[in-house]
Design a protein around this motif. Sequence first.
Motif, short mmCIF file in Angstrom:
data_model
loop_
_atom_site.label_atom_id
_atom_site.label_comp_id
_atom_site.label_asym_id
_atom_site.label_seq_id
_atom_site.Cartn_x
_atom_site.Cartn_y
_atom_site.Cartn_z
N LEU A 27 123.17 18.74 -30.13
CA LEU A 27 123.40 17.37 -30.58
C LEU A 27 122.40 16.96 -31.65
CD1 LEU A 27 124.72 14.57 -30.45
CD2 LEU A 27 123.19 14.02 -28.53
N ASP A 28 121.14 17.36 -31.52
CA ASP A 28 120.12 16.96 -32.51
C ASP A 28 120.49 17.47 -33.89
OD1 ASP A 28 118.67 15.68 -30.55
OD2 ASP A 28 117.45 17.45 -30.09
N HIS A 29 121.02 18.69 -33.96
CA HIS A 29 121.43 19.24 -35.26
C HIS A 29 122.60 18.43 -35.83
CE1 HIS A 29 119.67 23.45 -34.09
NE2 HIS A 29 118.75 22.53 -34.30
N GLN A 30 123.54 18.04 -34.96
CA GLN A 30 124.68 17.26 -35.42
C GLN A 30 124.24 15.90 -35.95
OE1 GLN A 30 127.79 18.46 -35.50
NE2 GLN A 30 127.13 20.40 -34.60
N LEU A 31 123.30 15.26 -35.26
CA LEU A 31 122.82 13.96 -35.69
C LEU A 31 122.05 14.05 -37.00
CD1 LEU A 31 121.63 12.44 -32.27
CD2 LEU A 31 123.67 11.83 -33.59
N GLU A 32 121.27 15.14 -37.15
CA GLU A 32 120.55 15.33 -38.41
C GLU A 32 121.52 15.49 -39.57
OE1 GLU A 32 117.31 18.39 -40.46
OE2 GLU A 32 117.89 18.64 -38.36
N GLY A 33 122.61 16.21 -39.33
CA GLY A 33 123.62 16.37 -40.37
C GLY A 33 124.27 15.05 -40.71
N PHE A 34 124.49 14.21 -39.69
CA PHE A 34 125.14 12.92 -39.91
C PHE A 34 124.28 12.02 -40.81
CE2 PHE A 34 126.03 8.50 -38.53
CZ PHE A 34 127.37 8.44 -38.90
N VAL A 35 122.97 12.14 -40.70
CA VAL A 35 122.06 11.35 -41.53
C VAL A 35 122.33 11.60 -43.02
CG1 VAL A 35 119.63 11.07 -42.22
CG2 VAL A 35 120.25 11.17 -39.79
N HIS A 36 122.73 12.83 -43.35
CA HIS A 36 122.87 13.21 -44.75
C HIS A 36 124.30 13.07 -45.29
CE1 HIS A 36 118.78 14.63 -44.60
NE2 HIS A 36 119.07 15.43 -43.58
N THR A 37 125.23 12.65 -44.44
CA THR A 37 126.61 12.49 -44.93
C THR A 37 126.74 11.20 -45.72
OG1 THR A 37 127.30 11.39 -42.88
CG2 THR A 37 127.58 13.78 -42.99
N LYS A 38 127.67 11.19 -46.66
CA LYS A 38 127.90 9.98 -47.45
C LYS A 38 129.01 9.15 -46.82
CE LYS A 38 131.31 11.97 -50.66
NZ LYS A 38 131.66 12.19 -52.08
N PRO A 39 129.01 7.84 -47.09
CA PRO A 39 130.07 6.98 -46.54
C PRO A 39 131.44 7.43 -47.06
CG PRO A 39 128.26 5.68 -47.43
CD PRO A 39 128.03 7.09 -47.88
N ILE A 40 132.45 7.26 -46.23
CA ILE A 40 133.81 7.63 -46.64
C ILE A 40 134.48 6.46 -47.34
CG2 ILE A 40 134.85 6.98 -44.42
CD1 ILE A 40 135.87 10.02 -46.54
N ASP A 41 135.18 6.76 -48.41
CA ASP A 41 135.96 5.75 -49.13
C ASP A 41 137.44 6.05 -48.95
OD1 ASP A 41 133.82 4.25 -50.44
OD2 ASP A 41 133.45 6.11 -51.55
N TYR A 42 138.26 5.02 -49.11
CA TYR A 42 139.71 5.17 -48.93
C TYR A 42 140.26 6.28 -49.81
CZ TYR A 42 144.69 4.11 -49.37
OH TYR A 42 146.05 4.19 -49.41
N TRP A 43 139.88 6.27 -51.09
CA TRP A 43 140.46 7.23 -52.03
C TRP A 43 140.07 8.67 -51.71
CZ3 TRP A 43 137.33 3.10 -53.25
CH2 TRP A 43 135.99 3.37 -53.52
N ASP A 44 138.89 8.85 -51.12
CA ASP A 44 138.49 10.19 -50.70
C ASP A 44 139.21 10.61 -49.42
OD1 ASP A 44 136.76 10.71 -52.79
OD2 ASP A 44 135.03 9.81 -51.77
N TYR A 45 139.30 9.68 -48.47
CA TYR A 45 139.92 10.00 -47.19
C TYR A 45 141.40 10.35 -47.36
CZ TYR A 45 141.52 9.43 -42.37
OH TYR A 45 142.09 9.64 -41.14
N ILE A 46 142.11 9.57 -48.17
CA ILE A 46 143.55 9.78 -48.38
C ILE A 46 143.80 10.83 -49.48
CG2 ILE A 46 145.75 8.61 -48.91
CD1 ILE A 46 144.53 7.81 -46.27
N GLN A 47 142.75 11.22 -50.20
CA GLN A 47 142.89 12.18 -51.30
C GLN A 47 143.88 11.65 -52.34
OE1 GLN A 47 141.23 15.63 -51.51
NE2 GLN A 47 139.96 14.13 -50.42
N VAL A 48 143.68 10.38 -52.72
CA VAL A 48 144.63 9.71 -53.61
C VAL A 48 144.75 10.43 -54.95
CG1 VAL A 48 145.09 7.59 -54.89
CG2 VAL A 48 144.31 7.47 -52.51
N ASP A 49 143.63 10.79 -55.56
CA ASP A 49 143.70 11.43 -56.88
C ASP A 49 144.47 12.74 -56.83
OD1 ASP A 49 142.25 9.36 -57.94
OD2 ASP A 49 140.32 10.39 -57.86
#
Length: 317
Positions: A27-49
């Motif tokens: 779990l500690d490794h997973q949480l450390e990875g989460f710290v470095h993730t960027k916020p998700i945007d609609y256009w990225d999540y839906i892959q609009v482009d």
Amino acid sequence: MTHKRSPDTGQQLEALREKFEAMGQNLDHQLEGFVHTKPIDYWDYIQVDSLLSLQNQRSLLPDEMVFIMYHQINELLFKMILWEIDQVAYEKDLEVDFFSKKLNRISRYFDMLTSSFNIMREGMDMEQYLKFRRTLSPASGFQSAQYRFIEFGSTELINLIDARFRESFKNEKVVDDRFYDKAFEHLYWQAAGKDYSTGDKTYTLKAFELKYKEAFIRFLKQYKTLNLWARFKTLPLSDQKDATLLEAMRHYDYTVNIKWVLSHYHTALHYLNQGKEPLEATGGSDWVKYMHPKYQKRIFFPDLWSEEERANWGQDI
């Protein structure tokens, strides 16, 4: 600004720890990875482009874009339908309520597909369509692999055999791959690209088989006991008589094999007939006898319909 920890944060962390430990993860490794993730945007999540870059015309006629996007939307809906079928197929403890809800959800998707044909019928200029369709040959709508998977995932293989040969297949036993090869050669949609008197196949059909036949046969074997009808027959007899489930089964069957098919048929009639002899479809198919349900009598769940209903299948519309 610092935020106070919610009273249930500790419980959530413990739940996460249990989740990742069950996966063999720290779990500690997973949480450390989460710290470095960027916020998700609609256009990225839906892959609009990416999604909006997939429309490539073969002509300069603007209404071809309507045709392309319409069929891409259809394929997305087919994927949604297959997603629901898979859930029924692999549900370990299948219950009437779950089964009925999934069938009704699939039927609503097909209701969307049925009503959406007005987009094509009223949304494309006739002259433009008759020009750009010539650039699409030898492609044909019957080459939609996802729709074939939907059919295979809905019913027993015998119900998809060409009506002319269905009776002769009833006593065939599934012994080895030769059965599937023989059955595949007599599926109803082979009529869209095969001359049964000579055995000759159109390029459209040969290309389709080259691309998908192996995947189709693998799917048929896998879903022999997982298709919707097979799963229905695994239910207790009392559940098989449940009125809500029976209505959902019949509604799905009618929606797919009469309403949606005929909506497609009448749209093709609008563009290809024009009050004259039917024009040849882009793949060279005898599309009238291939598409109209009164010829093929495709029924996913024939045991749920009376003899009279089966005999008059698709004739009253």
